[in-house]
Design an enzyme around this catalytic site. Structure first.
Site, PDB file in Angstrom:
ATOM      1  N   HIS A 186      -7.610  -0.978   5.533  1.00  0.00           N
ATOM      2  CA  HIS A 186      -6.285  -0.157   5.685  1.00  0.00           C
ATOM      3  C   HIS A 186      -6.394   1.090   5.000  1.00  0.00           C
ATOM      4  O   HIS A 186      -6.186   2.322   5.636  1.00  0.00           O
ATOM      5  CB  HIS A 186      -5.038  -0.846   5.837  1.00  0.00           C
ATOM      6  CG  HIS A 186      -4.287   0.068   6.639  1.00  0.00           C
ATOM      7  ND1 HIS A 186      -3.808   0.168   8.314  1.00  0.00           N
ATOM      8  CD2 HIS A 186      -2.854   0.078   5.859  1.00  0.00           C
ATOM      9  CE1 HIS A 186      -2.688   0.813   8.690  1.00  0.00           C
ATOM     10  NE2 HIS A 186      -2.002   0.741   7.110  1.00  0.00           N
TER      11      HIS A 186
ATOM     12  N   HIS B  25       1.180   4.015   1.923  1.00  0.00           N
ATOM     13  CA  HIS B  25       1.531   4.701   3.293  1.00  0.00           C
ATOM     14  C   HIS B  25       3.343   4.849   3.377  1.00  0.00           C
ATOM     15  O   HIS B  25       3.592   3.684   2.466  1.00  0.00           O
ATOM     16  CB  HIS B  25       1.253   3.796   4.504  1.00  0.00           C
ATOM     17  CG  HIS B  25       0.018   4.311   5.152  1.00  0.00           C
ATOM     18  ND1 HIS B  25      -1.098   3.545   5.510  1.00  0.00           N
ATOM     19  CD2 HIS B  25      -0.643   5.304   4.156  1.00  0.00           C
ATOM     20  CE1 HIS B  25      -1.769   3.716   5.924  1.00  0.00           C
ATOM     21  NE2 HIS B  25      -2.142   5.126   5.402  1.00  0.00           N
TER      22      HIS B  25
ATOM     23  N   ASP C 260      -0.072  -4.466   5.894  1.00  0.00           N
ATOM     24  CA  ASP C 260      -1.120  -3.406   7.620  1.00  0.00           C
ATOM     25  C   ASP C 260      -2.530  -4.165   7.606  1.00  0.00           C
ATOM     26  O   ASP C 260      -2.820  -3.449   7.479  1.00  0.00           O
ATOM     27  CB  ASP C 260      -0.532  -2.321   7.140  1.00  0.00           C
ATOM     28  CG  ASP C 260       1.038  -1.552   7.637  1.00  0.00           C
ATOM     29  OD1 ASP C 260       1.726  -2.376   7.966  1.00  0.00           O
ATOM     30  OD2 ASP C 260       0.909  -0.278   8.006  1.00  0.00           O
TER      31      ASP C 260
ATOM     32  N   HIS D 144       0.914  -1.275   0.216  1.00  0.00           N
ATOM     33  CA  HIS D 144      -0.295   0.149  -0.220  1.00  0.00           C
ATOM     34  C   HIS D 144       1.120   1.398   0.018  1.00  0.00           C
ATOM     35  O   HIS D 144       1.914   0.807  -0.070  1.00  0.00           O
ATOM     36  CB  HIS D 144      -1.122  -0.434   1.079  1.00  0.00           C
ATOM     37  CG  HIS D 144      -0.344  -0.258   2.301  1.00  0.00           C
ATOM     38  ND1 HIS D 144       0.680  -0.846   3.132  1.00  0.00           N
ATOM     39  CD2 HIS D 144      -0.507   1.428   4.027  1.00  0.00           C
ATOM     40  CE1 HIS D 144       0.728  -0.566   4.590  1.00  0.00           C
ATOM     41  NE2 HIS D 144       0.236   0.141   4.744  1.00  0.00           N
TER      42      HIS D 144
ATOM     43  N   HIS E 217       5.019  -5.229  10.257  1.00  0.00           N
ATOM     44  CA  HIS E 217       5.251  -4.300  11.830  1.00  0.00           C
ATOM     45  C   HIS E 217       5.683  -5.609  12.575  1.00  0.00           C
ATOM     46  O   HIS E 217       5.213  -6.460  12.446  1.00  0.00           O
ATOM     47  CB  HIS E 217       4.655  -3.277  11.890  1.00  0.00           C
ATOM     48  CG  HIS E 217       4.507  -2.179  11.305  1.00  0.00           C
ATOM     49  ND1 HIS E 217       4.914  -0.947  11.557  1.00  0.00           N
ATOM     50  CD2 HIS E 217       3.571  -2.081   9.830  1.00  0.00           C
ATOM     51  CE1 HIS E 217       4.587  -0.075  10.657  1.00  0.00           C
ATOM     52  NE2 HIS E 217       3.880  -0.308   9.890  1.00  0.00           N
TER      53      HIS E 217
ATOM     54  N   ASP F 131       5.710   4.602   5.405  1.00  0.00           N
ATOM     55  CA  ASP F 131       6.492   3.826   6.230  1.00  0.00           C
ATOM     56  C   ASP F 131       6.705   2.131   4.984  1.00  0.00           C
ATOM     57  O   ASP F 131       7.282   1.384   5.144  1.00  0.00           O
ATOM     58  CB  ASP F 131       6.418   3.612   7.513  1.00  0.00           C
ATOM     59  CG  ASP F 131       4.337   3.416   7.462  1.00  0.00           C
ATOM     60  OD1 ASP F 131       4.106   3.454   6.860  1.00  0.00           O
ATOM     61  OD2 ASP F 131       4.767   1.497   8.312  1.00  0.00           O
ATOM     62  N   HIS F 132       5.728   2.094   4.362  1.00  0.00           N
ATOM     63  CA  HIS F 132       5.775   0.772   3.163  1.00  0.00           C
ATOM     64  C   HIS F 132       6.779   1.366   1.664  1.00  0.00           C
ATOM     65  O   HIS F 132       7.159  -0.017   1.057  1.00  0.00           O
ATOM     66  CB  HIS F 132       4.981   0.181   2.892  1.00  0.00           C
ATOM     67  CG  HIS F 132       4.182   0.214   4.649  1.00  0.00           C
ATOM     68  ND1 HIS F 132       3.820  -1.366   4.897  1.00  0.00           N
ATOM     69  CD2 HIS F 132       3.491   0.948   5.412  1.00  0.00           C
ATOM     70  CE1 HIS F 132       3.841  -1.226   5.431  1.00  0.00           C
ATOM     71  NE2 HIS F 132       3.422  -0.344   6.647  1.00  0.00           N
TER      72      HIS F 132
HETATM   73 FE    FE Z   1       2.646   0.544   7.932  1.00  0.00          FE
HETATM   74 ZN    ZN Z   2       0.020   1.517   6.755  1.00  0.00          ZN
END
Ligand code: FE
Ligand code: ZN
Length: 240
Positions: free
Chosen positions: A113, A57, A132, A55, A170, A59-60
Site C-alpha cells: 500500500h 497517509h 491499510d 503508515h 477502515h 487519514d492515519h
Molecule cells: Fe487509509
Molecule cells: Zn492508506
C-alpha cells in the site's frame, strides 16, 4: 489487562485505543483526527502515552501533532518513514519487538500500500493492527509498492495463529464482501460471514475486529494461491 476501544475517525476510518485497564495508560493506533480521540480520553481519564502509526497517509496520522502537543505522547513509526510521519519520535523496523510500559508489539514491515507500511502485532493479546494492508474481506490498494510486495505482506499475516484478531484501518467490510461474493459465489463460510456482517451493520456496530480464521476462509485476497491470481484480483478490485 488490555482493553481495545474502537474510535471512528473521519468518514470511514477506525482508530484504536489500547488501554491498560489498571494504570489507564494507553496507545492510540492511527489517529486520523484528534477530536474523537480527545473526547474519549477526557471522558475516561486515560493517559495517552503512545501514538502508533501504521503508515504516513493523512487519514492515519492526521491527529499526531495535536495529540502529541496535548498529552506529550511519543510517536512510534517505521524508520524508513521518518521524514513523512509527522513528529515521529521512536523509529522501529521489521521484526523488532517494540516494548514500553506494559505494551509489547512485534513490528511487521508489510510494504505494498505504501513502501513503509507496518503492522503492530500485540502477540500477548493475539491482536494485530493491520492499517491499510489487510482489511476484513479485502486488502489495501497498491500505491507505492508492487503486487508482489503486497502478496508477500499478506502472506505474513497468514502465518499467525488463526485466533488472532484483526484490527484494520477502515470500515470497508460490506463493500469488500460484494467483491468476494462475486468471485467466490459458492463459499459457504463467506455467506455465513456476510450474514454476521449485515447483523452488525444493522445494529450500528463495527464489523471489526475480524478473526484470522475467518479471513483465511473468506477473504479472496488471502485465498489467492499465487502472485498471478492475486494480481488479477487486485486489478479487478481497483475497477469494481
Ligand atoms: Fe487509509
Ligand atoms: Zn492508506
Amino acid at each position: 489487562n488490555m482493553k481495545i476501544e474502537i474510535i471512528k475517525c473521519l468518514k470511514d476510518n477506525y482508530s484504536y485505543l489500547i488501554v491498560d485497564e489498571i494504570s489507564k495508560n494507553a496507545c492510540v493506533i492511527d489517529p486520523g483526527e484528534a477530536k474523537p480521540i480527545i473526547k474519549f480520553i477526557e471522558n475516561n481519564k486515560i493517559n495517552l502515552k503512545f501514538i502508533l502509526n501504521t503508515h504516513h497517509h493523512y487519514d492515519h496520522v492526521g491527529g499526531n501533532v495535536e495529540l502529541k502537543k496535548k498529552y506529550n505522547s511519543s510517536i512510534v513509526g517505521f524508520k524508513g518513514d521518518k521524514d513523512r510521519i509527522p513528529e515521529i519520535d521512536v523509529l522501529v523496523q521489521d521484526n523488532q519487538i517494540w516494548k514500553s510500559e506494559n505494551f509489547e508489539a512485534k513490528i511487521f514491515h508489510v510494504p505494498g500500500h505504501t513502501s513503509g507500511h507496518i503492522a503492530f502485532h500485540f502477540f500477548k493479546e493475539k491482536k494485530i493492527f493491520t492499517g491499510d494492508t489487510l482489511f476484513s474481506l479485502g486488502c489495501g490498494r497498491v500505491f507505492e509498492g508492487t503486487h508482489e510486495q503486497m502478496f508477500n505482506s499478506l502472506n505474513k499475516f497468514k502465518k499467525l495463529s488463526f485466533d488472532t484478531e484483526i484490527y484494520c484501518g477502515h470500515e470497508y467490510t460490506m463493500h469488500n464482501s460484494y467483491f468476494c461474493s462475486a468471485n467466490d459465489p459458492q463459499n459457504l463460510d463467506l455467506k455465513k460471514k456476510i450474514f454476521q456482517i449485515k447483523e452488525k451493520i444493522k445494529n450500528g456496530l463495527p464489523t471489526i475486529p475480524s478473526i484470522l480464521a475467518d479471513e483465511v476462509k473468506c477473504n479472496i485476497f488471502l485465498k489467492a494461491k499465487d502472485l498471478k491470481s492475486f494480481s488479477k484480483l487486485r486489478d479487478l478490485k481497483d475497477n469494481f
